[in-house]
Design a protein around this motif. Structure first.
Motif, short mmCIF file in Angstrom:
data_model
loop_
_atom_site.label_atom_id
_atom_site.label_comp_id
_atom_site.label_asym_id
_atom_site.label_seq_id
_atom_site.Cartn_x
_atom_site.Cartn_y
_atom_site.Cartn_z
N THR A 282 0.81 -1.22 0.00
CA THR A 282 0.00 0.00 0.00
C THR A 282 0.84 1.27 0.00
OG1 THR A 282 -0.09 0.17 2.42
CG2 THR A 282 -1.76 -1.22 1.34
N GLY A 283 2.15 1.13 0.15
CA GLY A 283 3.03 2.28 0.31
C GLY A 283 3.52 2.43 1.73
N SER A 284 2.92 1.65 2.63
CA SER A 284 3.30 1.67 4.04
C SER A 284 3.46 0.23 4.53
CB SER A 284 2.22 2.37 4.87
OG SER A 284 2.35 2.07 6.25
N VAL A 285 4.63 -0.08 5.11
CA VAL A 285 4.84 -1.41 5.64
C VAL A 285 3.85 -1.71 6.76
CG1 VAL A 285 6.47 -2.89 6.91
CG2 VAL A 285 7.27 -1.51 5.00
N GLU A 286 3.65 -0.75 7.64
CA GLU A 286 2.75 -0.94 8.77
C GLU A 286 1.32 -1.21 8.28
OE1 GLU A 286 4.90 1.53 8.42
OE2 GLU A 286 6.35 1.09 10.01
N GLU A 287 0.87 -0.44 7.31
CA GLU A 287 -0.48 -0.62 6.79
C GLU A 287 -0.62 -1.94 6.04
OE1 GLU A 287 -3.56 2.39 4.72
OE2 GLU A 287 -1.81 1.92 3.47
N THR A 288 0.42 -2.29 5.26
CA THR A 288 0.38 -3.55 4.52
C THR A 288 0.36 -4.74 5.47
OG1 THR A 288 1.59 -2.52 2.69
CG2 THR A 288 1.55 -4.92 2.74
N ARG A 289 1.13 -4.66 6.54
CA ARG A 289 1.09 -5.74 7.53
C ARG A 289 -0.31 -5.86 8.14
NH1 ARG A 289 3.57 -9.44 10.59
NH2 ARG A 289 2.54 -9.82 12.57
N GLN A 290 -0.87 -4.74 8.53
CA GLN A 290 -2.18 -4.76 9.17
C GLN A 290 -3.24 -5.34 8.24
OE1 GLN A 290 -2.87 -4.10 12.32
NE2 GLN A 290 -5.05 -4.54 12.04
N LYS A 291 -3.11 -5.04 6.96
CA LYS A 291 -4.13 -5.46 6.00
C LYS A 291 -3.95 -6.89 5.52
CE LYS A 291 -6.59 -3.62 1.98
NZ LYS A 291 -6.67 -2.50 1.01
N SER A 298 3.51 -14.47 10.16
CA SER A 298 4.21 -13.64 9.19
C SER A 298 5.23 -12.74 9.88
CB SER A 298 3.22 -12.76 8.41
OG SER A 298 3.91 -11.88 7.53
N MET A 299 6.41 -12.66 9.31
CA MET A 299 7.45 -11.78 9.84
C MET A 299 7.47 -10.44 9.12
SD MET A 299 8.77 -13.31 12.37
CE MET A 299 10.22 -12.29 12.70
N TYR A 300 6.64 -10.27 8.12
CA TYR A 300 6.58 -8.99 7.40
C TYR A 300 6.24 -7.87 8.38
CZ TYR A 300 5.27 -5.51 3.89
OH TYR A 300 5.19 -4.37 3.12
N GLY A 301 7.01 -6.80 8.32
CA GLY A 301 6.77 -5.67 9.22
C GLY A 301 7.34 -5.84 10.61
N LYS A 302 8.06 -6.94 10.86
CA LYS A 302 8.72 -7.17 12.13
C LYS A 302 10.18 -6.71 12.05
CE LYS A 302 5.40 -9.44 14.39
NZ LYS A 302 4.84 -8.97 15.66
N LEU A 308 13.61 -3.38 9.69
CA LEU A 308 12.18 -3.61 9.55
C LEU A 308 11.94 -4.37 8.26
CD1 LEU A 308 9.27 -2.95 10.64
CD2 LEU A 308 9.33 -0.97 9.09
N LEU A 309 11.54 -5.62 8.37
CA LEU A 309 11.35 -6.45 7.19
C LEU A 309 10.24 -5.88 6.32
CD1 LEU A 309 11.65 -10.03 8.75
CD2 LEU A 309 13.36 -8.78 7.42
N GLY A 310 10.55 -5.73 5.05
CA GLY A 310 9.61 -5.14 4.10
C GLY A 310 9.94 -3.70 3.77
N SER A 311 10.72 -3.05 4.63
CA SER A 311 11.01 -1.62 4.42
C SER A 311 12.05 -1.38 3.33
CB SER A 311 11.48 -0.98 5.72
OG SER A 311 12.70 -1.55 6.17
N VAL A 312 12.89 -2.38 3.06
CA VAL A 312 13.91 -2.22 2.01
C VAL A 312 13.73 -3.26 0.91
CG1 VAL A 312 15.60 -1.15 3.54
CG2 VAL A 312 15.55 -3.64 3.33
#
Length: 326
Positions: A282-291, A298-302, A308-312
């Motif tokens: 979605t453009g945001s790791v935090e939002e994508t993890r939540q959704k 899942s380790m995405y966003g951890k 922060l996995l997913g940020s890079v």
């Protein structure tokens, strides 16, 4: 055509700077670092339950249908060659669905076929079998979905139908999906998983998780993380799925030799490395993890080792992106 039967387990070495990664109820934030690199003694292991009905082992017929089904088998075993316009990495369908999609407990194609149409919470609607195949291209192959009714999907569906011929429609067919795995005695642990990975997986999948190719450039063992692997939206990005697959099938040809604990530990280790971005980002790791990743599996966003996995993550699409840029 030579079929490269690969193993997808966990390989790659990441030097940890200290501490233990925590994963909900599976993992303890105060778990001590292991004092030895020796693999613990293996407990007695029960065999995996096999399919009650074998897949259709008759030769694919030499007729018009058979040509289409045979093409499906070739796509299944080498999508980079036979469906390259939809594939963004070097993985094959048979990396996860072993023995050309016939092995029970390895999400076999024949058992999946008799389970659809089926509702999937991943996209919140009843999916046809072709829609399920579309998801494999988009996530596991880090590519893009062929259109419904495309020659590639028709061929894959025809191959699956042939393997399933004689099997009753049954969403609970024994052998479908990955063999159920009980929770570990101890919370899954990154440091222990790294040790298992080094001792049992790295020889095939490489110390950095990038896999191996032969002298002709053919992938012999798939990448487990990094830009050549499946993206964050793939089913193998679920620790639950990865642990079940590993336990039943890995190391390759040595299934059920890892303990339940080792399987969970090494699955966590594998899925605690970065990989291509989820195409639903979605453009945001935090939002994508939540959704899409709001699960202990899942380790995405951890945060792992300060990152922060997913940020890079590189954009999804892999080499398809490179083709579009040319």
């Amino acid at each position: 055509m030579m079929v490269y039967r690969s193993a997808i387990l966990i390989v790659g070495v990441l030097v940890i700077t200290g501490g233990t990664i925590t994963l909900s109820s599976w993992q303890s934030p105060t778990s001590p670092q292991p004092e030895t690199t020796q693999t613990p003694a293996q407990p007695a292991i029960a065999p995996v339950e096999l399919a009650s009905v074998p897949f259709n082992q008759a030769p694919i017929p030499d007729n018009e249908f058979g040509k289409i089904a045979e093409q499906g088998k070739m796509i299944f075993n080498n999508p980079s060659l036979y469906a390259s316009q939809y594939v963004g990495n070097s993985l094959t369908c048979s990396n996860c669905h072993l023995d050309s999609g016939t092995k029970a407990g390895s999400a076999p194609l024949w058992a999946a076929y008799v389970s659809y149409p089926a509702y999937r919470s991943k996209n919140n609607h009843v999916n046809s079998f072709q829609e399920r195949l579309q998801g494999c291209f988009r996530f596991s192959m880090n590519g893009k979905a062929p259109a419904l009714g495309s020659p590639e999907l028709v061929a894959l569906e025809s191959y699956a139908w042939w393997l399933a011929k004689g099997t009753a429609i049954n969403p609970d067919e024994i052998g479908r999906g990955f063999t159920k795995l009980s929770k570990p005695a101890k919370p899954a642990d990154y440091a222990r998983g790294q040790i298992v990975y080094q001792e049992r997986c790295a020889m095939c999948h490489a110390a950095d998780g990038s896999g191996q190719t032969d002298n002709n450039g053919h992938v012999t063992f798939p990448a487990l993380w990094g830009d050549k692997s499946f993206n964050w939206g793939a089913g193998m990005g679920s620790i639950t799925n990865a642990a079940a697959f590993i336990r039943a099938n890995m190391p390759y040809s040595q299934g059920n030799t890892l303990s339940i604990q080792q399987s969970w530990d090494v699955a966590l280790y594998m899925d605690s490395h970065d990989r291509p971005q989820d195409p639903r980002f979605t453009g945001s790791v935090e939002e994508t993890r939540q959704k899409y990743h709001n699960s202990a599996s899942s380790m995405y966003g951890k945060v792992v080792n300060g990152s922060l996995l997913g940020s890079v993550s590189t954009p999804s699409g892999g080499r398809l992106n490179e083709k579009e840029a040319q």
